[in-house]
Design an enzyme around this catalytic site. Structure first.
Site, PDB file in Angstrom:
ATOM      1  N   ASP A 172       0.825  -1.215   0.000  1.00  0.00           N
ATOM      2  CA  ASP A 172       0.000   0.000   0.000  1.00  0.00           C
ATOM      3  C   ASP A 172       0.860   1.267   0.000  1.00  0.00           C
ATOM      4  O   ASP A 172       0.698   2.156   0.841  1.00  0.00           O
ATOM      5  CB  ASP A 172      -0.938   0.020   1.212  1.00  0.00           C
ATOM      6  CG  ASP A 172      -1.683  -1.278   1.410  1.00  0.00           C
ATOM      7  OD1 ASP A 172      -2.057  -1.893   0.390  1.00  0.00           O
ATOM      8  OD2 ASP A 172      -1.893  -1.691   2.558  1.00  0.00           O
ATOM      9  N   GLU A 202     -10.917  -1.775  -4.411  1.00  0.00           N
ATOM     10  CA  GLU A 202     -10.313  -1.084  -3.275  1.00  0.00           C
ATOM     11  C   GLU A 202      -9.149  -0.229  -3.749  1.00  0.00           C
ATOM     12  O   GLU A 202      -8.852  -0.144  -4.937  1.00  0.00           O
ATOM     13  CB  GLU A 202      -9.848  -2.089  -2.220  1.00  0.00           C
ATOM     14  CG  GLU A 202      -8.744  -3.025  -2.681  1.00  0.00           C
ATOM     15  CD  GLU A 202      -8.363  -4.067  -1.643  1.00  0.00           C
ATOM     16  OE1 GLU A 202      -9.071  -4.196  -0.620  1.00  0.00           O
ATOM     17  OE2 GLU A 202      -7.357  -4.774  -1.858  1.00  0.00           O
ATOM     18  N   HIS A 217      -2.560  -1.485  -5.685  1.00  0.00           N
ATOM     19  CA  HIS A 217      -2.534  -0.406  -4.687  1.00  0.00           C
ATOM     20  C   HIS A 217      -1.368   0.564  -4.938  1.00  0.00           C
ATOM     21  O   HIS A 217      -0.314   0.478  -4.333  1.00  0.00           O
ATOM     22  CB  HIS A 217      -2.458  -0.948  -3.271  1.00  0.00           C
ATOM     23  CG  HIS A 217      -2.992   0.049  -2.286  1.00  0.00           C
ATOM     24  ND1 HIS A 217      -4.070  -0.204  -1.471  1.00  0.00           N
ATOM     25  CD2 HIS A 217      -2.616   1.325  -2.001  1.00  0.00           C
ATOM     26  CE1 HIS A 217      -4.328   0.855  -0.732  1.00  0.00           C
ATOM     27  NE2 HIS A 217      -3.453   1.811  -1.048  1.00  0.00           N
ATOM     28  N   ARG A 228       4.746  -9.045  -0.055  1.00  0.00           N
ATOM     29  CA  ARG A 228       4.852  -8.117  -1.176  1.00  0.00           C
ATOM     30  C   ARG A 228       6.007  -7.145  -0.998  1.00  0.00           C
ATOM     31  O   ARG A 228       6.523  -6.957   0.097  1.00  0.00           O
ATOM     32  CB  ARG A 228       3.530  -7.333  -1.325  1.00  0.00           C
ATOM     33  CG  ARG A 228       2.351  -8.223  -1.621  1.00  0.00           C
ATOM     34  CD  ARG A 228       1.036  -7.501  -1.550  1.00  0.00           C
ATOM     35  NE  ARG A 228       0.659  -7.175  -0.187  1.00  0.00           N
ATOM     36  CZ  ARG A 228      -0.572  -6.802   0.180  1.00  0.00           C
ATOM     37  NH1 ARG A 228      -1.528  -6.690  -0.728  1.00  0.00           N
ATOM     38  NH2 ARG A 228      -0.848  -6.527   1.431  1.00  0.00           N
TER      39      ARG A 228
END
Length: 472
Positions: free
Chosen positions: A43, A216, A279, A307
């Site tokens: 993110d 999202e 993201h 990630r």
């Protein structure tokens, strides 16, 4: 694993803070870098303000901000934990996807959090006490629309006329069936002033992979022709996590769902060796000439929420929508952002090493890499001569073809020892480990020991202390 003849040479870098020595090999400025730029993270959010980049990502139990003059060197920036949650509060746990925004002369940080139960996830906002992004913040509490439903991944759209809108991902009801994207008007940077409007829900095949179904991570990307919202679709734990796009005209009523056109295909999707790209955030190069996407991706196929963070430049289509191309492999050299000075690279094949081997590797930065580690008896040693003492970062590029983590011991000037863990082999994925080291003024000897036969070392980029950046 690599093989070849045993070679020994001396490597000494040259730049404002690291100089050549007599007889040193020509390790010089490199005009490119390799992803990832942050070895572990999700993110990512980057914003540029007053000549600095401010970066944050999900830490989970706090909010941490990095400050850097170089976009590609955000991992070596000055950093501070600017907020930790109080115990026993609605925002004490699962702090996700923070974003830092400069609005009306103040810093605001938007983040999602809960009380330990996922169904209580809501959006919250912090406001800066000073103009220092790494300084003190006060918690303004929850930011919500009248529905007060489950909410994450909040961001702000500010139109040229100054009007503000909050955009986020949420549930339609009170159960975890599907995540939709919503927009609502704001009366101030910390208050929503109207009902939410749904602008997207999962509907295409590429949005429906994994359960629950997901839209999202909305992010605003504006041009003079379009207001674009780039969002993440399908399960974030799957290889098929991807980016979709909504677009509206600049003068459209953004609170009217009919103003938003969803593009029928993803705009940034997995490749043969990049999985789950999603993201993202967007930022300019230091000189303002290039546009860059910063995003996270799975480290390898099937790694789910394990990630790292990557970046690459993108272009624009004639209609005002972005053309991201495809996510670049970790094997691909990425040109430095326009306006960044060349980074300083030490090639492993030019180092002093013992019990090691060098061989040709097309994916290595200099076309060669060093391997054949035999544990404690093997080593690679670099000589770095620094003009000023400070906390530098060594960006170690490596390939681990084994199934387990590698453990390297980094010894600085024969005294200080740092243990570095290198990720297990990710199906041929090259990676970077960022190791902070304190260098003294003058000569410094950096020795790497440990490792096994499955580890190949390509190069070490020496990233200087950020407060020296102007003088490079």
């Amino acid at each position: 694993m690599i093989g070849g003849a045993v070679v020994a040479a001396a490597a000494v870098a040259v730049f404002a803070f690291v100089r050549f020595g007599n007889g040193g090999s020509p390790d010089m400025k490199a005009d490119h870098f390799y992803n990832p730029v942050v070895e572990n993270g999700a993110d990512p959010w980057v914003i540029q303000q007053d000549g600095f980049y401010y970066y944050t990502h999900t830490v989970g139990n706090a909010i941490q901000i990095w400050k850097s003059r170089s976009l590609s060197e955000i991992s070596s920036g000055e950093t501070a934990t600017v907020w930790t949650p109080p115990d026993g509060s609605p925002n004490s746990f699962d702090i996700w996807a923070p974003e830092i925004h400069w609005i009306n002369g103040k810093w605001y940080i938007y983040y999602a959090a809960d009380n330990g139960q996922n169904e209580t996830h809501r959006m919250f906002v912090l406001e800066s006490v000073t103009d220092d992004a790494l300084g003190e913040y006060k918690d303004l509490g929850q930011i919500t629309d009248p529905s007060n439903k489950w909410a994450i991944d909040g961001t702000v759209l500010q139109k040229p006329d100054g009007s503000l809108y909050f955009i986020w991902s949420g549930w339609e009801g009170d159960t975890n069936v599907s995540q939709h994207l919503y927009i609502a008007p704001m009366s101030s940077p910390s208050k929503i002033s109207g009902d939410r409007v749904e602008i997207s829900r999962p509907e295409h095949d590429w949005e429906l992979i994994g359960q629950p179904t997901i839209n999202e991570g909305p992010q605003v990307l504006m041009s003079d022709k379009k207001i674009n919202i780039i969002y993440s679709a399908s399960g974030s734990w799957t290889d098929d996590y991807t980016l979709g796009m909504l677009s509206a005209d600049p003068d459209a009523n953004v609170l009217d769902a009919a103003s938003w056109k969803k593009h029928p295909l993803p705009v940034f999707a997995k490749t043969d060796d990049v999985f789950g790209p999603g993201h993202c955030s967007f930022v300019k190069s230091p000189d303002g000439k290039e546009d860059w996407i910063v995003y996270h991706a799975a480290k390898t196929s099937g790694s789910g929420w394990d990630r790292n963070v990557r970046m690459q430049p993108f272009k624009w289509n004639d209609d005002g929508t972005p053309d991201f191309g495809s996510p670049l492999s970790t094997k691909t050299a990425v040109p430095l952002p326009s306006g960044e000075d060349g980074r300083k690279r030490l090639e492993a094949e030019n180092a002093v090493y013992g019990g090691m081997k060098v061989s040709d590797m097309a994916e290595a930065s200099g076309g060669k890499a060093v391997g054949g580690w035999t544990g404690g008896d093997s080593y690679v040693e670099f000589q770095i001569e620094a003009e000023k003492k400070g906390l530098y970062v060594l960006a170690l590029r490596y390939l681990n073809e084994g199934a387990v983590e590698q453990n390297l011991r980094v010894t600085i000037n024969g005294k200080l020892k740092i243990d570095a863990k290198l990720d297990n082999g990710f199906n041929g994925q090259w990676s970077n480990e960022f190791i902070p080291v304190a260098l003294q003024e003058g000569s410094n000897t950096i020795r790497f020991t440990g490792g096994d036969e499955w580890l190949s070392l390509d190069a070490v980029d020496v990233l200087p202390p950020q407060n020296m950046e102007k003088d490079r």
